[in-house]
Design an enzyme around this catalytic site. Structure first.
Site, PDB file in Angstrom:
ATOM      1  N   SER A  91       0.826  -1.204   0.000  1.00 14.19           N
ATOM      2  CA  SER A  91       0.000   0.000   0.000  1.00 14.19           C
ATOM      3  C   SER A  91       0.859   1.252   0.000  1.00 14.19           C
ATOM      4  O   SER A  91       1.906   1.303   0.644  1.00 14.19           O
ATOM      5  CB  SER A  91      -0.915   0.029   1.227  1.00 14.19           C
ATOM      6  OG  SER A  91      -1.659   1.233   1.247  1.00 14.19           O
ATOM      7  N   LYS A 150      -4.518  -6.497   3.422  1.00 14.40           N
ATOM      8  CA  LYS A 150      -4.502  -5.422   2.419  1.00 14.40           C
ATOM      9  C   LYS A 150      -5.916  -5.119   1.928  1.00 14.40           C
ATOM     10  O   LYS A 150      -6.284  -3.961   1.693  1.00 14.40           O
ATOM     11  CB  LYS A 150      -3.608  -5.821   1.238  1.00 14.40           C
ATOM     12  CG  LYS A 150      -3.596  -4.809   0.074  1.00 14.40           C
ATOM     13  CD  LYS A 150      -3.183  -3.417   0.526  1.00 14.40           C
ATOM     14  CE  LYS A 150      -2.763  -2.520  -0.631  1.00 14.40           C
ATOM     15  NZ  LYS A 150      -3.747  -2.328  -1.680  1.00 14.40           N
ATOM     16  N   HIS A 191      -7.492  -3.090   4.565  1.00 12.65           N
ATOM     17  CA  HIS A 191      -6.888  -1.749   4.484  1.00 12.65           C
ATOM     18  C   HIS A 191      -7.637  -0.925   3.443  1.00 12.65           C
ATOM     19  O   HIS A 191      -8.030   0.220   3.685  1.00 12.65           O
ATOM     20  CB  HIS A 191      -5.406  -1.861   4.111  1.00 12.65           C
ATOM     21  CG  HIS A 191      -4.793  -0.560   3.665  1.00 12.65           C
ATOM     22  ND1 HIS A 191      -5.012  -0.032   2.405  1.00 12.65           N
ATOM     23  CD2 HIS A 191      -3.983   0.320   4.305  1.00 12.65           C
ATOM     24  CE1 HIS A 191      -4.368   1.114   2.288  1.00 12.65           C
ATOM     25  NE2 HIS A 191      -3.745   1.355   3.426  1.00 12.65           N
ATOM     26  N   ASN A 192      -7.856  -1.526   2.278  1.00 16.45           N
ATOM     27  CA  ASN A 192      -8.528  -0.793   1.211  1.00 16.45           C
ATOM     28  C   ASN A 192      -9.991  -0.524   1.535  1.00 16.45           C
ATOM     29  O   ASN A 192     -10.541   0.503   1.146  1.00 16.45           O
ATOM     30  CB  ASN A 192      -8.398  -1.562  -0.108  1.00 16.45           C
ATOM     31  CG  ASN A 192      -7.020  -1.448  -0.710  1.00 16.45           C
ATOM     32  OD1 ASN A 192      -6.045  -1.194  -0.002  1.00 16.45           O
ATOM     33  ND2 ASN A 192      -6.909  -1.635  -2.004  1.00 16.45           N
ATOM     34  N   GLU A 203      -9.977   2.353   3.705  1.00 19.27           N
ATOM     35  CA  GLU A 203      -9.653   3.489   2.829  1.00 19.27           C
ATOM     36  C   GLU A 203     -10.899   3.995   2.106  1.00 19.27           C
ATOM     37  O   GLU A 203     -11.130   5.215   2.014  1.00 19.27           O
ATOM     38  CB  GLU A 203      -8.586   3.046   1.827  1.00 19.27           C
ATOM     39  CG  GLU A 203      -8.188   4.075   0.781  1.00 19.27           C
ATOM     40  CD  GLU A 203      -7.266   3.467  -0.253  1.00 19.27           C
ATOM     41  OE1 GLU A 203      -7.531   3.657  -1.458  1.00 19.27           O
ATOM     42  OE2 GLU A 203      -6.288   2.790   0.131  1.00 19.27           O
TER      43      GLU A 203
END
Length: 475
Positions: A130, A184, A187-188, A191
């Site tokens: 990232s 990940k 995480h996105n 986000e």
């Protein structure tokens, strides 16, 4: 003669910058791209880093250029392209070599690839990266899944190229098989929620208060000096300050209001639903992006109903902006709490034993959602590794309790003035439902028993029960 330490396939934006980062940190790297001209152009533009780069025109050349055991990073489009590269590499690699998928892969594909390579002698790592283009070039956050021994073999390279926070590299092994790519994905998802909430408060200021981009940008700039300090708040201030070179108008005012998405946010929502963990902020953000793409339908609906927006009394401006800051802070905490709760559920379901404090620490620099309160998140999980939800940690109870009145006022103001704030509204609903000891699902259970004889539990005794619905029949 072999002299590269590591290889990389796929010289798109992320792959090129990652390769330059590796070369700059003193690790010789062999590179290959299916389009040979791109490989040549990449090498030509590498300038002072060329001595650490070996351009290759075939996969066989790439493999031959790397000292065994060979780690090779794949940076191609997720899905079929990765499977094709793995199939091609298997014919050329030797036992002990490591294939590293560092793209935005679906973690279920990563788990399947681990299973397919098992017993072949070829190792596999699923690595989340990232930070976007800038992060790949100068220091991303790196989330690793796979065999711990494989991680240790590439650890010197990956920690060297990762971002650092107070001297600590933002790269870590998080668990076996799909653990890195799952983290990940979440995480996105966070986000997505974070960006949507920022866009929503921008809309309140733009449409409700009639503020211009530069004025709103200054507000974000001030916020970035306080509890909201984060990469996304920082770049929002910069975006709103920029002018369009062609027209001289604020850049943001000439951009079409239709947001793209590549799938990771949707994956996060799907996995949350499959595990039965509410991630309402992420869900609202993904839905908002989908709705943003329906421009013609939205235009037709506005013609049919009229715009819902009603201006807010300017006399309330300063107090409202102060409330918006606190509301955004509380809503962001909710999004992070939901993301970590989904990761906790996945860790239990797949036996990963995800180190939540480590996840928070490696997100403190390099990644898109880096923010000031990640230290607080890390501390919360260090104090209680099995913390079920960040909202019940002492530090966050204090912060959310302070911000909650502002969140409530902002949601109410937005609703009465026709300003859509789906993600922020979902945060308030989540807070209220999560802290309510007795909700309303008892009625749902009664309904389910009435039409389907599903049964229910009683508050005064164990076992399955049915209601006295008698001869009533479902219609």
């Amino acid at each position: 003669m072999s002299h590269a330490e590591i290889g990389l396939i796929g010289l798109g934006v992320m792959g090129s910058n990652l390769a330059l980062n590796i070369a700059e940190k003193g690790h010789p790297i062999a590179v290959y791209n299916r389009t040979a001209s791109r490989t040549g152009l990449f090498f030509e533009n590498a300038e002072g880093l060329r001595e650490n780069i070996v351009p290759c025109t075939t996969l066989a050349d790439l493999v031959a250029a790397i000292r065994p055991p060979r780690p090779i990073i794949i940076m191609t489009q997720a899905g079929k392209a990765v499977d094709e590269q793995i199939a091609a590499l298997r014919k050329l690699l030797s036992p002990g070599d490591i294939i590293i998928d560092a793209g935005n892969a679906n973690f279920r594909d990563t788990m399947r690839r681990f299973a397919e390579l098992e017993g072949s002698g070829i190792e596999f790592l699923g690595v989340g990266v990232s930070g976007g283009e800038e992060g790949a070039r100068h220091g991303p956050s790196i989330m690793v899944g796979g065999a711990k021994e494989s991680w240790h073999r590439v650890e010197p390279v990956l920690t060297a190229i990762a971002a650092a926070y107070n001297g600590e590299p933002c790269a870590a092994w998080l668990g076996p098989d799909g653990a890195g790519h799952f983290v990940k994905t979440l995480h996105n998802g966070i986000e997505y929620a974070d960006m949507q909430m920022i866009a929503e408060v921008y809309g309140v200021m733009r449409d409700g208060l009639g503020m211009g981009p530069k004025e709103i940008g200054q507000v974000f700039g001030r916020w970035n000096e306080g509890p909201l300090n984060s990469y996304l708040i920082e770049i929002t201030s910069a975006v709103l300050a920029a002018d369009d070179p062609q027209t001289g108008r604020p850049m943001v005012d000439v951009i079409v209001d239709s947001a793209g998405q590549k799938g990771t946010g949707r994956w996060a929502v799907i996995e949350a639903q499959m595990m039965g963990v509410p991630a309402t902020g992420i869900e609202a953000a993904v839905a908002a992006r989908s709705l943003s793409s329906m421009r013609q339908e939205r235009d037709a609906a506005e013609r049919a109903y009229g715009s819902p927006v009603k201006p807010i009394d300017p006399a309330d401006r300063d107090a409202l902006i102060a409330d918006i800051e606190q509301a955004l802070f509380a809503a962001k905490i909710g999004a992070y709490a939901q993301g970590f709760a989904v990761m906790r559920a996945a860790s239990q379901e797949f036996g990963w034993d995800l180190p939540m404090a480590t996840v928070a620490r490696i997100w403190r620099a390099g990644c898109i959602i880096r923010s000031q309160f990640l230290d607080t998140i890390a501390s919360a999980f260090e104090a209680k590794a099995d913390l079920p939800n960040l909202l019940v940690s002492r530090a966050f109870v204090s912060m959310v309790s302070k911000a909650e009145p502002s969140l409530r006022r902002v949601v109410a103001t937005a609703a009465t003035h026709g300003l859509a704030v789906p993600a922020i509204s979902s945060a308030l609903a989540y807070f209220d439902a999560y802290r309510l000891a007795r909700g309303t699902a008892n009625l749902i259970q009664a309904q389910r028993d009435f039409f389907g004889a599903h049964g229910f539990e009683r508050i005064d005794g164990p076992g399955a029960h049915h209601g006295p619905w008698g001869g009533h029949m479902a219609g």
